[in-house]
Scaffold this motif. Structure first.
Motif, PDB file in Angstrom:
ATOM      1  N   GLY A 151      -3.702   7.978  12.645  1.00 45.97           N
ATOM      2  CA  GLY A 151      -2.464   7.625  13.326  1.00 45.97           C
ATOM      3  C   GLY A 151      -1.245   7.717  12.438  1.00 45.97           C
ATOM      4  N   ALA A 152      -1.425   8.100  11.169  1.00 48.50           N
ATOM      5  CA  ALA A 152      -0.290   8.205  10.250  1.00 48.50           C
ATOM      6  C   ALA A 152      -0.135   9.625   9.732  1.00 48.50           C
ATOM      7  CB  ALA A 152      -0.479   7.246   9.074  1.00 48.50           C
ATOM      8  N   VAL A 153      -0.529  10.605  10.559  1.00 49.38           N
ATOM      9  CA  VAL A 153      -0.529  11.998  10.111  1.00 49.38           C
ATOM     10  C   VAL A 153       0.872  12.583  10.030  1.00 49.38           C
ATOM     11  CG1 VAL A 153      -2.842  12.452  10.970  1.00 49.38           C
ATOM     12  CG2 VAL A 153      -0.901  12.749  12.509  1.00 49.38           C
ATOM     13  N   THR A 154       1.856  11.892  10.577  1.00 44.42           N
ATOM     14  CA  THR A 154       3.212  12.437  10.580  1.00 44.42           C
ATOM     15  C   THR A 154       4.020  11.988   9.366  1.00 44.42           C
ATOM     16  OG1 THR A 154       3.987  10.567  11.917  1.00 44.42           O
ATOM     17  CG2 THR A 154       3.270  12.558  13.087  1.00 44.42           C
ATOM     18  N   THR A 155       3.448  11.191   8.505  1.00 53.13           N
ATOM     19  CA  THR A 155       4.160  10.722   7.327  1.00 53.13           C
ATOM     20  C   THR A 155       3.351  11.019   6.067  1.00 53.13           C
ATOM     21  OG1 THR A 155       4.977   8.759   6.160  1.00 53.13           O
ATOM     22  CG2 THR A 155       3.164   8.433   7.706  1.00 53.13           C
ATOM     23  N   PRO A 156       4.024  11.392   4.974  1.00 54.75           N
ATOM     24  CA  PRO A 156       3.301  11.677   3.728  1.00 54.75           C
ATOM     25  C   PRO A 156       2.998  10.428   2.914  1.00 54.75           C
ATOM     26  CG  PRO A 156       5.631  12.115   3.420  1.00 54.75           C
ATOM     27  CD  PRO A 156       5.458  11.707   4.865  1.00 54.75           C
ATOM     28  N   LYS A 157       3.399   9.254   3.383  1.00 54.14           N
ATOM     29  CA  LYS A 157       3.256   8.045   2.582  1.00 54.14           C
ATOM     30  C   LYS A 157       1.810   7.714   2.214  1.00 54.14           C
ATOM     31  CE  LYS A 157       7.589   5.847   3.979  1.00 54.14           C
ATOM     32  NZ  LYS A 157       8.237   4.672   4.623  1.00 54.14           N
ATOM     33  N   PRO A 158       0.824   7.864   3.137  1.00 51.46           N
ATOM     34  CA  PRO A 158      -0.556   7.601   2.722  1.00 51.46           C
ATOM     35  C   PRO A 158      -1.015   8.517   1.586  1.00 51.46           C
ATOM     36  CG  PRO A 158      -0.392   7.603   5.100  1.00 51.46           C
ATOM     37  CD  PRO A 158       0.922   8.102   4.584  1.00 51.46           C
ATOM     38  N   LEU A 159      -0.628   9.793   1.653  1.00 54.09           N
ATOM     39  CA  LEU A 159      -0.995  10.734   0.583  1.00 54.09           C
ATOM     40  C   LEU A 159      -0.318  10.340  -0.724  1.00 54.09           C
ATOM     41  CD1 LEU A 159      -2.483  13.274  -0.256  1.00 54.09           C
ATOM     42  CD2 LEU A 159      -0.493  14.608   0.477  1.00 54.09           C
ATOM     43  N   ILE A 160       0.942   9.924  -0.639  1.00 55.43           N
ATOM     44  CA  ILE A 160       1.650   9.460  -1.838  1.00 55.43           C
ATOM     45  C   ILE A 160       0.959   8.220  -2.402  1.00 55.43           C
ATOM     46  CG2 ILE A 160       3.822   8.497  -2.699  1.00 55.43           C
ATOM     47  CD1 ILE A 160       5.279  10.206  -0.622  1.00 55.43           C
ATOM     48  N   GLY A 161       0.570   7.308  -1.509  1.00 48.09           N
ATOM     49  CA  GLY A 161      -0.069   6.072  -1.946  1.00 48.09           C
ATOM     50  C   GLY A 161      -1.372   6.324  -2.685  1.00 48.09           C
ATOM     51  N   ILE A 162      -2.247   7.157  -2.117  1.00 49.87           N
ATOM     52  CA  ILE A 162      -3.535   7.393  -2.775  1.00 49.87           C
ATOM     53  C   ILE A 162      -3.351   8.182  -4.065  1.00 49.87           C
ATOM     54  CG2 ILE A 162      -4.162   9.576  -1.623  1.00 49.87           C
ATOM     55  CD1 ILE A 162      -7.023   8.408  -1.401  1.00 49.87           C
ATOM     56  N   SER A 163      -2.359   9.083  -4.096  1.00 51.28           N
ATOM     57  CA  SER A 163      -2.080   9.846  -5.315  1.00 51.28           C
ATOM     58  C   SER A 163      -1.619   8.916  -6.434  1.00 51.28           C
ATOM     59  CB  SER A 163      -1.014  10.915  -5.048  1.00 51.28           C
ATOM     60  OG  SER A 163      -1.465  11.828  -4.068  1.00 51.28           O
ATOM     61  N   LEU A 164      -0.726   7.969  -6.098  1.00 52.48           N
ATOM     62  CA  LEU A 164      -0.274   7.001  -7.096  1.00 52.48           C
ATOM     63  C   LEU A 164      -1.412   6.095  -7.554  1.00 52.48           C
ATOM     64  CD1 LEU A 164       3.198   5.961  -5.583  1.00 52.48           C
ATOM     65  CD2 LEU A 164       2.764   7.413  -7.578  1.00 52.48           C
ATOM     66  N   GLY A 165      -2.289   5.715  -6.609  1.00 57.43           N
ATOM     67  CA  GLY A 165      -3.433   4.888  -6.971  1.00 57.43           C
ATOM     68  C   GLY A 165      -4.370   5.607  -7.931  1.00 57.43           C
ATOM     69  N   LEU A 166      -4.645   6.885  -7.651  1.00 60.18           N
ATOM     70  CA  LEU A 166      -5.511   7.673  -8.530  1.00 60.18           C
ATOM     71  C   LEU A 166      -4.859   7.866  -9.897  1.00 60.18           C
ATOM     72  CD1 LEU A 166      -6.782  10.350  -5.983  1.00 60.18           C
ATOM     73  CD2 LEU A 166      -8.122   8.508  -7.009  1.00 60.18           C
ATOM     74  N   LEU A 167      -3.549   8.130  -9.900  1.00 57.63           N
ATOM     75  CA  LEU A 167      -2.839   8.307 -11.168  1.00 57.63           C
ATOM     76  C   LEU A 167      -2.879   7.021 -11.989  1.00 57.63           C
ATOM     77  CD1 LEU A 167      -1.054   9.955 -13.074  1.00 57.63           C
ATOM     78  CD2 LEU A 167       0.935   9.219 -11.751  1.00 57.63           C
ATOM     79  N   THR A 168      -2.672   5.884 -11.334  1.00 52.42           N
ATOM     80  CA  THR A 168      -2.749   4.598 -12.033  1.00 52.42           C
ATOM     81  C   THR A 168      -4.132   4.376 -12.619  1.00 52.42           C
ATOM     82  OG1 THR A 168      -1.118   3.667 -10.495  1.00 52.42           O
ATOM     83  CG2 THR A 168      -2.400   2.116 -11.806  1.00 52.42           C
ATOM     84  N   SER A 169      -5.172   4.710 -11.845  1.00 51.47           N
ATOM     85  CA  SER A 169      -6.544   4.517 -12.326  1.00 51.47           C
ATOM     86  C   SER A 169      -6.841   5.407 -13.529  1.00 51.47           C
ATOM     87  CB  SER A 169      -7.531   4.796 -11.194  1.00 51.47           C
ATOM     88  OG  SER A 169      -7.539   6.175 -10.852  1.00 51.47           O
ATOM     89  N   VAL A 170      -6.309   6.634 -13.516  1.00 51.39           N
ATOM     90  CA  VAL A 170      -6.511   7.540 -14.651  1.00 51.39           C
ATOM     91  C   VAL A 170      -5.844   6.968 -15.904  1.00 51.39           C
ATOM     92  CG1 VAL A 170      -5.942   9.810 -15.597  1.00 51.39           C
ATOM     93  CG2 VAL A 170      -6.807   9.616 -13.260  1.00 51.39           C
ATOM     94  N   LEU A 171      -4.622   6.457 -15.748  1.00 47.61           N
ATOM     95  CA  LEU A 171      -3.916   5.875 -16.891  1.00 47.61           C
ATOM     96  C   LEU A 171      -4.645   4.640 -17.430  1.00 47.61           C
ATOM     97  CD1 LEU A 171      -0.211   6.183 -15.645  1.00 47.61           C
ATOM     98  CD2 LEU A 171      -1.387   7.617 -17.328  1.00 47.61           C
ATOM     99  N   ILE A 172      -5.147   3.793 -16.521  1.00 48.19           N
ATOM    100  CA  ILE A 172      -5.895   2.616 -16.965  1.00 48.19           C
ATOM    101  C   ILE A 172      -7.186   3.041 -17.659  1.00 48.19           C
ATOM    102  CG2 ILE A 172      -7.155   0.566 -16.197  1.00 48.19           C
ATOM    103  CD1 ILE A 172      -5.114   0.238 -13.981  1.00 48.19           C
ATOM    104  N   GLY A 173      -7.885   4.029 -17.078  1.00 49.71           N
ATOM    105  CA  GLY A 173      -9.113   4.513 -17.684  1.00 49.71           C
ATOM    106  C   GLY A 173      -8.874   5.084 -19.071  1.00 49.71           C
ATOM    107  N   TRP A 174      -7.796   5.834 -19.224  1.00 49.51           N
ATOM    108  CA  TRP A 174      -7.464   6.389 -20.537  1.00 49.51           C
ATOM    109  C   TRP A 174      -7.125   5.263 -21.519  1.00 49.51           C
ATOM    110  CZ3 TRP A 174      -7.935  10.368 -23.594  1.00 49.51           C
ATOM    111  CH2 TRP A 174      -7.101  10.531 -24.689  1.00 49.51           C
ATOM    112  N   GLY A 175      -6.381   4.265 -21.033  1.00 48.25           N
ATOM    113  CA  GLY A 175      -6.036   3.145 -21.894  1.00 48.25           C
ATOM    114  C   GLY A 175      -7.265   2.358 -22.324  1.00 48.25           C
ATOM    115  N   LEU A 176      -8.218   2.180 -21.412  1.00 49.54           N
ATOM    116  CA  LEU A 176      -9.465   1.499 -21.769  1.00 49.54           C
ATOM    117  C   LEU A 176     -10.251   2.301 -22.803  1.00 49.54           C
ATOM    118  CD1 LEU A 176     -10.638   0.269 -18.247  1.00 49.54           C
ATOM    119  CD2 LEU A 176      -9.812  -1.154 -20.119  1.00 49.54           C
ATOM    120  N   TYR A 177     -10.275   3.613 -22.621  1.00 53.48           N
ATOM    121  CA  TYR A 177     -10.998   4.473 -23.562  1.00 53.48           C
ATOM    122  C   TYR A 177     -10.369   4.401 -24.951  1.00 53.48           C
ATOM    123  CZ  TYR A 177     -12.461   8.750 -25.921  1.00 53.48           C
ATOM    124  OH  TYR A 177     -12.931   9.641 -26.847  1.00 53.48           O
TER     125      TYR A 177
END
Length: 277
Positions: free
Chosen positions: A141-167
């Motif tokens: 129901g949210a296919v007309t907005t890019p916000k969900p894609l932006i949200g998951i992209s930011l979440g994945l980017l945050t997780s990568v940064l945290i993972g790198w910081g932990l490493y």
């Protein structure tokens, strides 16, 4: 966007932890020559996850109205099963995850390069496939907005940064608390996805009662308001839900929260033997 960010952060961090454990093990074992095989497996898992997400989107877009509603309902219910299993599994396996991965990688190193690629692929692919189906189910129901894609992209980017910081040991976080709090939030998200799946079944005429509303608070929480959008996007709380939707939401949320919080209290309470010691 917030729900998508949470999914990307939670699932992405699990995958990042897996990769960081594998890489750290190879570096400390002086087997850096096997790092390309690990990254090959990780890359293949990412490609599979993206392809799976594209397949879900393509399939839904090429179905008729009834078929699309039924397909959305099935993916929503599968997503609820996956996220519930993942939340409770991670609570049990988080502490032993590092040792288990190192043991499997040691066995793979003895078998050869292809085994290392396959091991890294399987370790990351599960998280990637879960992310794809959870993301697909959460943004219906949210296919007309890019916000969900932006949200998951930011979440994945945050997780990568945290993972790198932990490493690199630059970031110190309490993973037990992290997975507890994100688990609670994801239970709320999953309850909303389950509610949406029931709504899709009603739209597909599999379940009755689509027009039998439990309540109507559209005058208090307008669907087009920012807080109405937030509640709908994060928790799938809509101003005019059907009776079946409300029952489904409560039937999932109440027992799942009970068992999740009960496990938390049990783990945090010391046993009599340890107290005596």
């Amino acid at each position: 966007m917030l729900a998508s960010y949470l999914i990307g952060l939670r699932e992405g961090l699990e995958a990042a932890l897996v990769v960081s454990v594998l890489v750290a093990f190879l570096v400390k074992s002086d087997r850096k020559d096997k790092l390309p095989q690990v990254w090959t497996g990780v890359g293949a898992a990412v490609a599979l996850s993206v392809g799976f997400g594209a397949l879900l989107t393509f399939t839904a877009a090429n179905l008729g109205h009834t078929g699309q509603e039924l397909f959305d309902a099935i993916t929503s219910l599968l997503a609820v099963v996956f996220v519930t299993w993942m939340i409770f599994w991670m609570r049990r396996a988080a502490r032993a995850l590092s040792g288990e991965l190192r043991g499997k990688l040691s066995e793979a190193l003895e078998l050869g390069s292809i085994a290392v690629v396959v091991m890294a692929f399987l370790a990351v692919a599960r998280e990637g496939l879960e992310t794809a189906i959870l993301f697909f189910a959460s943004v219906q129901g949210a296919v007309t907005t890019p916000k969900p894609l932006i949200g998951i992209s930011l979440g994945l980017l945050t997780s990568v940064l945290i993972g790198w910081g932990l490493y690199r040991s630059a970031v110190k976080i309490n993973l037990t608390k992290f997975f507890t709090w994100t688990g609670l939030l994801l239970i709320l998200v999953a309850a909303g996805i389950f509610k949406y799946g029931v709504h899709d079944l009603q739209e597909a005429n599999i379940l009755p009662g689509l027009s039998t509303y439990a309540f109507d608070i559209s005058g208090v929480i307008p669907a087009d308001s920012w807080y109405g959008t937030l509640l709908s996007g994060m928790l799938n709380i809509t101003p005019q839900p059907s009776v079946a939707e409300v029952i489904a939401w409560a039937c999932y949320l109440v027992p799942t929260l009970f068992f999740f919080l009960r496990n938390t209290r049990v783990k945090s309470t010391p046993s009599p033997a340890s107290s005596a010691a």
